[in-house]
Write a protein that holds these residues in place. Sequence first.
Motif, PDB file in Angstrom:
ATOM      1  N   TYR A 137     -93.363  42.381 -88.112  1.00 33.61           N
ATOM      2  CA  TYR A 137     -92.510  41.468 -88.879  1.00 33.61           C
ATOM      3  C   TYR A 137     -91.026  41.802 -88.718  1.00 33.61           C
ATOM      4  O   TYR A 137     -90.192  40.904 -88.659  1.00 33.61           O
ATOM      5  CB  TYR A 137     -92.896  41.501 -90.359  1.00 33.61           C
ATOM      6  CG  TYR A 137     -94.228  40.860 -90.647  1.00 33.61           C
ATOM      7  CD1 TYR A 137     -94.377  39.473 -90.623  1.00 33.61           C
ATOM      8  CD2 TYR A 137     -95.353  41.632 -90.940  1.00 33.61           C
ATOM      9  CE1 TYR A 137     -95.603  38.875 -90.889  1.00 33.61           C
ATOM     10  CE2 TYR A 137     -96.579  41.045 -91.207  1.00 33.61           C
ATOM     11  CZ  TYR A 137     -96.700  39.669 -91.181  1.00 33.61           C
ATOM     12  OH  TYR A 137     -97.921  39.081 -91.430  1.00 33.61           O
ATOM     13  N   GLU A 138     -90.700  43.076 -88.672  1.00 32.11           N
ATOM     14  CA  GLU A 138     -89.300  43.449 -88.507  1.00 32.11           C
ATOM     15  C   GLU A 138     -88.776  43.018 -87.142  1.00 32.11           C
ATOM     16  O   GLU A 138     -87.631  42.571 -87.013  1.00 32.11           O
ATOM     17  CB  GLU A 138     -89.128  44.960 -88.692  1.00 32.11           C
ATOM     18  CG  GLU A 138     -87.676  45.395 -88.755  1.00 32.11           C
ATOM     19  CD  GLU A 138     -87.521  46.844 -89.177  1.00 32.11           C
ATOM     20  OE1 GLU A 138     -86.448  47.419 -88.913  1.00 32.11           O
ATOM     21  OE2 GLU A 138     -88.473  47.403 -89.762  1.00 32.11           O
ATOM     22  N   ALA A 139     -89.607  43.119 -86.135  1.00 32.75           N
ATOM     23  CA  ALA A 139     -89.192  42.719 -84.793  1.00 32.75           C
ATOM     24  C   ALA A 139     -88.890  41.223 -84.729  1.00 32.75           C
ATOM     25  O   ALA A 139     -87.852  40.807 -84.194  1.00 32.75           O
ATOM     26  CB  ALA A 139     -90.266  43.088 -83.773  1.00 32.75           C
ATOM     27  N   ILE A 140     -89.779  40.387 -85.261  1.00 32.24           N
ATOM     28  CA  ILE A 140     -89.521  38.950 -85.181  1.00 32.24           C
ATOM     29  C   ILE A 140     -88.414  38.539 -86.154  1.00 32.24           C
ATOM     30  O   ILE A 140     -87.740  37.530 -85.932  1.00 32.24           O
ATOM     31  CB  ILE A 140     -90.800  38.115 -85.418  1.00 32.24           C
ATOM     32  CG1 ILE A 140     -91.367  38.333 -86.818  1.00 32.24           C
ATOM     33  CG2 ILE A 140     -91.838  38.432 -84.359  1.00 32.24           C
ATOM     34  CD1 ILE A 140     -92.483  37.350 -87.154  1.00 32.24           C
ATOM     35  N   HIS A 141     -88.197  39.327 -87.206  1.00 28.35           N
ATOM     36  CA  HIS A 141     -87.074  39.056 -88.104  1.00 28.35           C
ATOM     37  C   HIS A 141     -85.758  39.116 -87.344  1.00 28.35           C
ATOM     38  O   HIS A 141     -84.848  38.312 -87.582  1.00 28.35           O
ATOM     39  CB  HIS A 141     -87.069  40.062 -89.255  1.00 28.35           C
ATOM     40  CG  HIS A 141     -85.806  40.061 -90.053  1.00 28.35           C
ATOM     41  ND1 HIS A 141     -85.498  39.068 -90.959  1.00 28.35           N
ATOM     42  CD2 HIS A 141     -84.753  40.926 -90.074  1.00 28.35           C
ATOM     43  CE1 HIS A 141     -84.311  39.309 -91.507  1.00 28.35           C
ATOM     44  NE2 HIS A 141     -83.848  40.429 -90.981  1.00 28.35           N
ATOM     45  N   TYR A 142     -85.637  40.069 -86.426  1.00 30.87           N
ATOM     46  CA  TYR A 142     -84.433  40.201 -85.619  1.00 30.87           C
ATOM     47  C   TYR A 142     -84.489  39.377 -84.331  1.00 30.87           C
ATOM     48  O   TYR A 142     -83.526  39.361 -83.570  1.00 30.87           O
ATOM     49  CB  TYR A 142     -84.178  41.668 -85.284  1.00 30.87           C
ATOM     50  CG  TYR A 142     -83.666  42.463 -86.457  1.00 30.87           C
ATOM     51  CD1 TYR A 142     -82.395  42.240 -86.971  1.00 30.87           C
ATOM     52  CD2 TYR A 142     -84.461  43.431 -87.071  1.00 30.87           C
ATOM     53  CE1 TYR A 142     -81.921  42.954 -88.053  1.00 30.87           C
ATOM     54  CE2 TYR A 142     -83.988  44.152 -88.151  1.00 30.87           C
ATOM     55  CZ  TYR A 142     -82.720  43.913 -88.636  1.00 30.87           C
ATOM     56  OH  TYR A 142     -82.252  44.628 -89.716  1.00 30.87           O
ATOM     57  N   GLY A 143     -85.595  38.712 -84.081  1.00 30.23           N
ATOM     58  CA  GLY A 143     -85.677  37.831 -82.924  1.00 30.23           C
ATOM     59  C   GLY A 143     -86.194  38.466 -81.652  1.00 30.23           C
ATOM     60  O   GLY A 143     -86.118  37.844 -80.589  1.00 30.23           O
ATOM     61  N   LEU A 144     -86.728  39.687 -81.714  1.00 28.14           N
ATOM     62  CA  LEU A 144     -87.242  40.328 -80.510  1.00 28.14           C
ATOM     63  C   LEU A 144     -88.516  39.631 -80.047  1.00 28.14           C
ATOM     64  O   LEU A 144     -89.369  39.272 -80.865  1.00 28.14           O
ATOM     65  CB  LEU A 144     -87.491  41.816 -80.743  1.00 28.14           C
ATOM     66  CG  LEU A 144     -86.250  42.706 -80.518  1.00 28.14           C
ATOM     67  CD1 LEU A 144     -85.229  42.505 -81.623  1.00 28.14           C
ATOM     68  CD2 LEU A 144     -86.643  44.155 -80.409  1.00 28.14           C
ATOM     69  N   THR A 145     -88.648  39.460 -78.760  1.00 29.24           N
ATOM     70  CA  THR A 145     -89.752  38.674 -78.214  1.00 29.24           C
ATOM     71  C   THR A 145     -90.912  39.531 -77.700  1.00 29.24           C
ATOM     72  O   THR A 145     -91.857  38.989 -77.122  1.00 29.24           O
ATOM     73  CB  THR A 145     -89.241  37.799 -77.053  1.00 29.24           C
ATOM     74  OG1 THR A 145     -88.613  38.634 -76.073  1.00 29.24           O
ATOM     75  CG2 THR A 145     -88.237  36.773 -77.563  1.00 29.24           C
ATOM     76  N   SER A 146     -90.835  40.838 -77.907  1.00 29.54           N
ATOM     77  CA  SER A 146     -91.881  41.718 -77.396  1.00 29.54           C
ATOM     78  C   SER A 146     -92.057  42.907 -78.327  1.00 29.54           C
ATOM     79  O   SER A 146     -91.069  43.480 -78.797  1.00 29.54           O
ATOM     80  CB  SER A 146     -91.517  42.200 -75.981  1.00 29.54           C
ATOM     81  OG  SER A 146     -92.529  43.018 -75.440  1.00 29.54           O
ATOM     82  N   VAL A 147     -93.307  43.257 -78.621  1.00 30.42           N
ATOM     83  CA  VAL A 147     -93.605  44.398 -79.497  1.00 30.42           C
ATOM     84  C   VAL A 147     -94.628  45.289 -78.806  1.00 30.42           C
ATOM     85  O   VAL A 147     -95.368  44.852 -77.921  1.00 30.42           O
ATOM     86  CB  VAL A 147     -94.136  43.944 -80.869  1.00 30.42           C
ATOM     87  CG1 VAL A 147     -93.066  43.174 -81.634  1.00 30.42           C
ATOM     88  CG2 VAL A 147     -95.394  43.088 -80.724  1.00 30.42           C
TER      89      VAL A 147
END
Length: 433
Positions: A137-147
């Motif tokens: 969730y934190e990654a997509i909150h900042y807009g990152l496209t890969s986890v």
Amino acid sequence: MPGTQRSAHNDVYHDADLDVSSIEDNPSQPLNTAFESKEKPCACDYKEVAINKKSRERMSWGCMYALLGLLVVCGAINLAFLALGVFILREPDWMPHWGEPGHAGEGLKHYPTDFTRDIVPVPAHSHNDYWRRIPFYEAIHYGLTSVEADVWLQEDGELLVGHDEASLTRNRTLRSLYVNPIKEVLDCQNPDNEFSHGTRNGVFDTVREQPLMLLIDIKTDGYKTLPVVQRQLEALREKNYLTYFNGHEVVQGPVQVVMTGDTPFDLLIANTTYRDTFFDAPLDKIWEDSPERQAAIAVGTLTESDGIRQHSKLKKRDAASPQGLTGTDGITGASFTAENSYYASVSFRDVLGWPAYFGNLDERVLATMRGQIKAAHEQGLKVRYWETPNWPVGARHKIWKTFLEVGVDVLNVDDLKDVTKGAWKEGASWWFW
């Protein structure tokens, strides 16, 4: 004795700070005349010197206080302008209760796909994403496209997520941290109602065709772990959320699963008619087998070791299961294509060395990077360098900027907020923090 008197006279002349040699050269000169030519300093002279010294000290302290005061005033002015800027740029809090029950616009505040509204995706990878306060969730909150998730197969068949065995817990699993949350977000983005049927929107409301990359790093035996990973993706598979290869072409979905670590390439591509897991190809191997590299070696612009992993220098864990090499015996770099792989990755440190303190990359490193990137792009793959410098911050920013300039597709990052600020692209950054 004449010698004794002469010595006594010399002592007197010395005490009076006289030029004894001049008297010796002219013995007829009276002693009182010699003393008159060199007057002894009086007490007032010493007092004047002391006063001048104190004046200079007071002047030095005065200058220091004045400079300090100027710095304080300048700092206060900067803070005032900063506060004014924040006040001016702050979004006006107008109609704060719009859409809430009993207020204007009641019931209009939300819409089905608003979970990620206003979030703009950026080409960056959340390295060791499970370290975040809120994984995924934190990654997509900042807009990152890969986890990224590191998985460890247990005897009971569960896949636990963590950086090493000491960090594992029974409730932090691949399904609880990633598969189920991703499915829930995609369910929101693909509502089944009278207006929408069978859509395949991605997680980002602003760019719905943008897929999310789920990079799964196998830490246990790859031949045993890969089949378990593929089974646990069923929740995403049954909703048609996974990108897959149908034997002829790649059909893009909202999520693309990329396998790395000890993933065996030969097992991953065994099914030639359908597969929905893709490989994290070895960038250095693709580059090693490219005709351009062989030509550069022939003319002497590159050496045999430039841009290639030296296995004798790898860390023990990486040497045991180096990324992108398990199950690749007898396979050339040309075998990795968009039909079976997505990323072409390699450790920046292992193949290109550590850059200078200020993040400067020499021309040989840049030439190698350009060659590797070109070779990967020709095979339809996205380039990602991992194990890149993270500190000082200024060096990290410079390397990010250089990566984008030479054509790196995805930045491998640990500071999610920093990479999305954008100021580093213009060269504006604090060097150490």
